[in-house]
Design an enzyme around this catalytic site. Structure first.
Site, PDB file in Angstrom:
ATOM      1  N   LYS A 262      37.791 -26.116  -1.646  1.00 16.07           N
ATOM      2  CA  LYS A 262      37.652 -25.946   0.035  1.00 16.07           C
ATOM      3  C   LYS A 262      37.112 -24.449   0.054  1.00 16.07           C
ATOM      4  O   LYS A 262      36.631 -24.052   0.876  1.00 16.07           O
ATOM      5  CB  LYS A 262      38.905 -26.198   0.514  1.00 16.07           C
ATOM      6  CG  LYS A 262      40.036 -25.476   0.020  1.00 16.07           C
ATOM      7  CD  LYS A 262      41.378 -25.831   0.924  1.00 16.07           C
ATOM      8  CE  LYS A 262      42.660 -25.009   0.270  1.00 16.07           C
ATOM      9  NZ  LYS A 262      43.751 -25.433   0.847  1.00 16.07           N
ATOM     10  N   ARG A 263      37.528 -23.746  -1.107  1.00 16.17           N
ATOM     11  CA  ARG A 263      36.926 -22.382  -0.824  1.00 16.17           C
ATOM     12  C   ARG A 263      35.720 -22.083  -1.135  1.00 16.17           C
ATOM     13  O   ARG A 263      34.939 -21.278  -0.297  1.00 16.17           O
ATOM     14  CB  ARG A 263      37.535 -21.565  -2.122  1.00 16.17           C
ATOM     15  CG  ARG A 263      39.277 -21.555  -2.044  1.00 16.17           C
ATOM     16  CD  ARG A 263      39.631 -20.322  -1.334  1.00 16.17           C
ATOM     17  NE  ARG A 263      41.116 -20.661  -1.084  1.00 16.17           N
ATOM     18  CZ  ARG A 263      41.955 -20.327   0.052  1.00 16.17           C
ATOM     19  NH1 ARG A 263      41.306 -19.702   0.892  1.00 16.17           N
ATOM     20  NH2 ARG A 263      43.346 -20.701  -0.020  1.00 16.17           N
TER      21      ARG A 263
END
Ligand code: GLU
Length: 502
Positions: A262-263
């Site tokens: 997700k980063r």
């Protein structure tokens, strides 16, 4: 033949990642292709990692994607409940069953004791493993006498139940995607099956439920491949027939190395979750595909092709066609690199496939458009001009702002390119012609051509300044089309304003 039943078994520990969506999709496609059933089971035995709202998020996401389970916590079904936290009595029953075999034992070692042993090993430069070599020296029902065990039980000393890994057995394992491979059991440890609070661990609950729910095929992420030997041995210990297994490779970062996280999405501005997700602990909001303007069909099409290629390398493929064509044997062994540009391309293709009328409905849902007074007829014309060049419905508004309002400034570089000392005079001249003619694309096109010819001007000398006056930069659809849509009055007003430039 055995009825095909496939399950997607996420743990509600956060938002459903793109990789999870793909697993659910392949589960679903395979089940439907085989005329079977697709089950959603929530694996929520790990209370420490439980995230409020995650289960609803998972179910909402699958619904948005059109991956509709036949059985689930929401829908119910013949094997309910579909939430592991509500199946404790079932696990208790099987716990007693495995304890009657020679494949499980009670272990009374406290976490502190095990920590101390781990440290001792570390000090010697070794790694401790609770396994066939160490189990005989530890505090468990294999090492202790029956009496000692009974005393501990009578004293209510907490215990876990561990799997007794067989010694020196070579397991030949089979995976539909990866083929066959072998593992020697001496490399494996005695995993905990039941925790000291009586709750099953993932391994035990997962195998019990797959058996109870008559799951025929387990299709899941490759991070579960190391658990396969234990799962196979658990089936064997319980004298159950094991399902078939397929482990899907990772979805990789756009750069190609490492698992997509997700980063990565937050860093490079693309979503990795189907719907917006607000982390209940940090309050952080993670962007979803839906809220970013993606169509569910485009998102699903894109996701399906991360690891599978339909016949004839077809790229645009509907859920129905995918179901008809899906073949687990053809799922790629290698990881699939995620390409955010390609994701946009899919949305662009699906936008093109939509009728102008359908796009109009979506366009009118945009807040900025709601605030503008404009007829459907005009909006429809804008849609037909802008649809081909847009990736998202909002692009039609953002890239077509000049349809709704006059430019407030002119692009510097465009000015340099399109404007010189003679330009104002040319536009003023053309202005008088525009005043007299009908605003209709063909008539306008002819008038521009005619004017350019008459004044021995290259087309660019007329078209570029006109575009600049109307749009504020040198982009957008054909100038006569823009003029027709904004109308005579507005066109003349914008030219008037522009000729004041010099
Ligand atoms: N609960 C596991 C997960 O969170 C399921 C793994 C499996 O499908 O066996 O992914």
């Amino acid at each position: 033949m055995k009825k095909v039943r496939v399950r997607f078994a996420p743990s509600p520990t956060g938002a459903l990642h793109l990789g999870g969506v793909r697993t659910a999709l392949y589960d679903y496609l395979f089940a439907k292709n085989q005329g079977g059933e697709f089950v959603l089971r929530i694996e929520d035995t790990d209370t420490a990692r439980y995230v409020e709202g995650a289960e609803d998020y998972i179910q909402d996401s699958l619904e948005w994607c059109g991956i509709i389970p036949d059985e689930s916590p929401r829908i119910g079904g013949p094997y309910a409940p579909y939430r592991q936290s509500e199946r404790r009595d079932i696990y208790d029953r099987y716990k007693n069953q495995i304890l009657k075999t020679d494949h499980a034992y009670l272990a009374f070692d406290t976490p502190e004791e095990l920590d101390a042993i781990r440290k001792e090993y570390e000090a010697k430069g070794e790694v401790f493993s609770y396994n066939y070599q160490t189990r005989k020296q530890l505090k468990n029902s294999i090492a202790l006498s029956e009496n000692e065990v009974q005393n501990l039980l009578d004293a209510n000393i907490p215990y876990v139940i561990r799997f007794k890994m067989p010694i020196d057995r070579t397991l030949n394992l089979q995976d539909i995607i990866r083929g066959s491979f072998s593992v020697n059991t001496n490399t494996l440890d005695d995993k905990v099956l039941i925790k000291n609070d009586g709750m099953p661990t993932y391994h035990f609950a997962n195998v019990v439920d797959d058996f109870e729910m008559k799951i025929s095929h387990v299709i899941r992420g490759e991070e579960w491949l190391p658990s396969l030997p234990l799962h196979i041995l658990l089936y064997e210990a319980m004298a159950w027939e094991a399902p078939e297994f397929a482990h899907l490779s990772l979805i990789l970062k756009p750069e190609g190395k490492g698992k997509l996280s997700k980063r990565d999405g937050a860093k490079s501005g693309f979503p990795v979750f189907p719907l917006n997700f607000q982390d209940p602990e940090t309050g952080e909001v993670w962007k979803g595909y839906k809220e970013s303007g993606y169509f569910a069909e485009a998102f699903i099409n894109m996701t399906a092709l991360l690891g599978w290629t339909p016949a004839n390398d077809k790229e645009i493929i509907s859920m129905g066609e995918m179901i008809a064509e899906f073949d687990l044997q053809k799922v790629h062994k290698a990881g699939a690199r995620f390409d955010p540009q390609k994701a946009k391309w899919f949305n662009h293709e699906y936008l093109k496939l939509k009728s102008n009328e359908d796009v109009l409905i979506l366009l009118k849902e945009i807040e900025e458009i709601k605030a503008i007074k404009i007829s459907d007829e005009k909006l429809l014309k804008i849609v037909s001009l802008m649809k081909e060049r847009a990736s998202f419905v909002i692009d039609i508004y953002n890239d077509g702002k000049f349809f709704f309002e006059a430019p407030t400034s002119y692009d510097e570089r465009a000015l340099k390119k399109a404007w010189n000392d003679t330009t104002s005079a040319i536009l003023k001249d053309f202005f008088t012609i525009l005043e007299t003619i009908d605003f209709e694309p063909e008539t306008l096109k002819e008038a521009i051509h005619h004017f350019a010819e008459e004044h021995s001007l290259g087309m660019g000398k007329v078209m570029m300044p006109l575009r600049l006056a109307l749009v504020g930069e040198l982009k957008g659809p054909d100038v006569p089309d823009i003029m027709t849509i904004i109308g005579k009055e507005e066109t003349l007003a914008r030219i008037e304003k522009a000729v004041g430039i010099n």
